[in-house]
Design a protein around this motif. Structure first.
Motif, PDB file in Angstrom:
ATOM      1  N   MET A 104       0.821  -1.208   0.000  1.00 15.84           N
ATOM      2  CA  MET A 104       0.000   0.000   0.000  1.00 15.84           C
ATOM      3  C   MET A 104       0.859   1.264   0.000  1.00 15.84           C
ATOM      4  O   MET A 104       0.641   2.179  -0.795  1.00 15.84           O
ATOM      5  CB  MET A 104      -0.939   0.010   1.211  1.00 15.84           C
ATOM      6  CG  MET A 104      -1.881   1.211   1.198  1.00 15.84           C
ATOM      7  SD  MET A 104      -2.934   1.327   2.651  1.00 15.84           S
ATOM      8  CE  MET A 104      -1.753   1.853   3.894  1.00 15.84           C
ATOM      9  N   LYS A 105       1.871   1.307   0.860  1.00 15.81           N
ATOM     10  CA  LYS A 105       2.699   2.515   0.955  1.00 15.81           C
ATOM     11  C   LYS A 105       3.506   2.750  -0.315  1.00 15.81           C
ATOM     12  O   LYS A 105       3.690   3.907  -0.731  1.00 15.81           O
ATOM     13  CB  LYS A 105       3.608   2.418   2.180  1.00 15.81           C
ATOM     14  CG  LYS A 105       2.815   2.564   3.474  1.00 15.81           C
ATOM     15  CD  LYS A 105       3.678   2.339   4.695  1.00 15.81           C
ATOM     16  CE  LYS A 105       2.831   2.464   5.952  1.00 15.81           C
ATOM     17  NZ  LYS A 105       3.604   2.206   7.170  1.00 15.81           N
ATOM     18  N   ASP A 106       3.987   1.680  -0.959  1.00 11.20           N
ATOM     19  CA  ASP A 106       4.717   1.847  -2.228  1.00 11.20           C
ATOM     20  C   ASP A 106       3.792   2.395  -3.311  1.00 11.20           C
ATOM     21  O   ASP A 106       4.195   3.240  -4.123  1.00 11.20           O
ATOM     22  CB  ASP A 106       5.329   0.524  -2.685  1.00 11.20           C
ATOM     23  CG  ASP A 106       6.560   0.125  -1.876  1.00 11.20           C
ATOM     24  OD1 ASP A 106       7.141   0.985  -1.171  1.00 11.20           O
ATOM     25  OD2 ASP A 106       6.940  -1.061  -1.952  1.00 11.20           O
ATOM     26  N   LEU A 107       2.547   1.921  -3.341  1.00 11.15           N
ATOM     27  CA  LEU A 107       1.595   2.419  -4.341  1.00 11.15           C
ATOM     28  C   LEU A 107       1.175   3.859  -4.053  1.00 11.15           C
ATOM     29  O   LEU A 107       0.971   4.652  -4.977  1.00 11.15           O
ATOM     30  CB  LEU A 107       0.390   1.492  -4.433  1.00 11.15           C
ATOM     31  CG  LEU A 107       0.694   0.131  -5.067  1.00 11.15           C
ATOM     32  CD1 LEU A 107      -0.499  -0.818  -4.927  1.00 11.15           C
ATOM     33  CD2 LEU A 107       1.106   0.274  -6.526  1.00 11.15           C
ATOM     34  N   ILE A 108       1.071   4.227  -2.784  1.00 11.08           N
ATOM     35  CA  ILE A 108       0.789   5.623  -2.434  1.00 11.08           C
ATOM     36  C   ILE A 108       1.937   6.510  -2.913  1.00 11.08           C
ATOM     37  O   ILE A 108       1.709   7.565  -3.507  1.00 11.08           O
ATOM     38  CB  ILE A 108       0.560   5.779  -0.915  1.00 11.08           C
ATOM     39  CG1 ILE A 108      -0.754   5.123  -0.510  1.00 11.08           C
ATOM     40  CG2 ILE A 108       0.580   7.256  -0.509  1.00 11.08           C
ATOM     41  CD1 ILE A 108      -0.944   4.988   0.992  1.00 11.08           C
TER      42      ILE A 108
END
Length: 164
Positions: A104-108
C-alpha cells in the motif's frame, strides 16, 4: 508527440519481451501513467491470486490472493509493472501484515491516489489463515473519511472459508 508515443516513452515494461523478473523485493519496478479521466472518480481493482512471500522466521512460502482497489488521482499504476513488483516478494521474508502495508505505501508513493485499500487473503498454515487489510484516504478530503468508514466495516460479512 502523439499520446501513444508519449505513453510508450513513460512505460518501459509493457510490451517488452526481454523483461527480467526481480529476484527480491523491488519497488523501483513500479511504473505509472496519467489518469485520462480526472473529471470523475472511479475505482480500479486488481485481483492477484498468485502472490507469494516467505515467512521471515521459517523461510517457508506463504500464498495469498491480494486485492488492490484504488481511486486514482493524477497517476495510475501500470499493470505489468505491478505484476513484476508483486513477483518481487517471492523471495522476500516479511509477515503478512507487513507485506500488505508495504504494498500500500509503495503504491501511495508511486501514484498519490485519492483512496487505496490492500487486502491479503492468505491460505492457512498451521490451521490459521491471516487476512490483513489496510487502507488510506487522502488527508483533508472526503477520502480520508471513507478510509475510516471502510476500515471500521471492511469485514462485517466475512466469506465462508472452505480451506480456500
Amino acid at each position: 508527440m502523439r499520446n501513444e508515443e508519449r505513453l510508450k516513452d513513460d512505460l518501459s515494461l509493457l510490451g517488452n519481451q526481454g523483461v527480467k523478473y526481480p529476484t527480491d523485493y523491488d519497488p523501483n519496478v513500479l511504473e505509472a501513467f496519467d489518469n485520462k479521466h480526472l473529471d470523475n472518480d472511479y475505482f480500479v481493482k486488481f485481483n492477484c491470486p498468485e502472490f507469494t512471500s516467505l515467512c521471515p522466521i521459517t523461510g517457508q512460502p506463504d500464498f495469498a490472493t491480494i486485492y488492490i482497489s484504488y481511486v486514482p488521482n493524477i497517476k495510475m499504476v501500470e499493470s505489468k509493472s505491478l505484476k513484476l513488483y508483486l513477483f518481487s516478494f517471492r523471495n522476500h521474508g516479511d509477515f503478512h501484515e507487513d507485506c500488505m502495508n508495504i504494498i500500500m505505501k509503495d503504491l501511495i508513493k508511486l501514484m498519490d491516489p485519492k483512496y487505496i485499500e490492500v487486502w491479503g487473503k492468505f491460505t492457512p498454515r498451521g490451521g490459521i489463515s491471516i487476512d490483513p487489510y489496510c487502507n488510506y484516504g487522502m488527508k483533508g478530503t472526503k477520502w480520508e473519511h471513507l478510509a475510516w468508514e471502510r476500515l471500521k466495516h471492511h469485514d462485517l460479512y466475512p466469506e465462508k472459508v472452505d480451506n480456500r
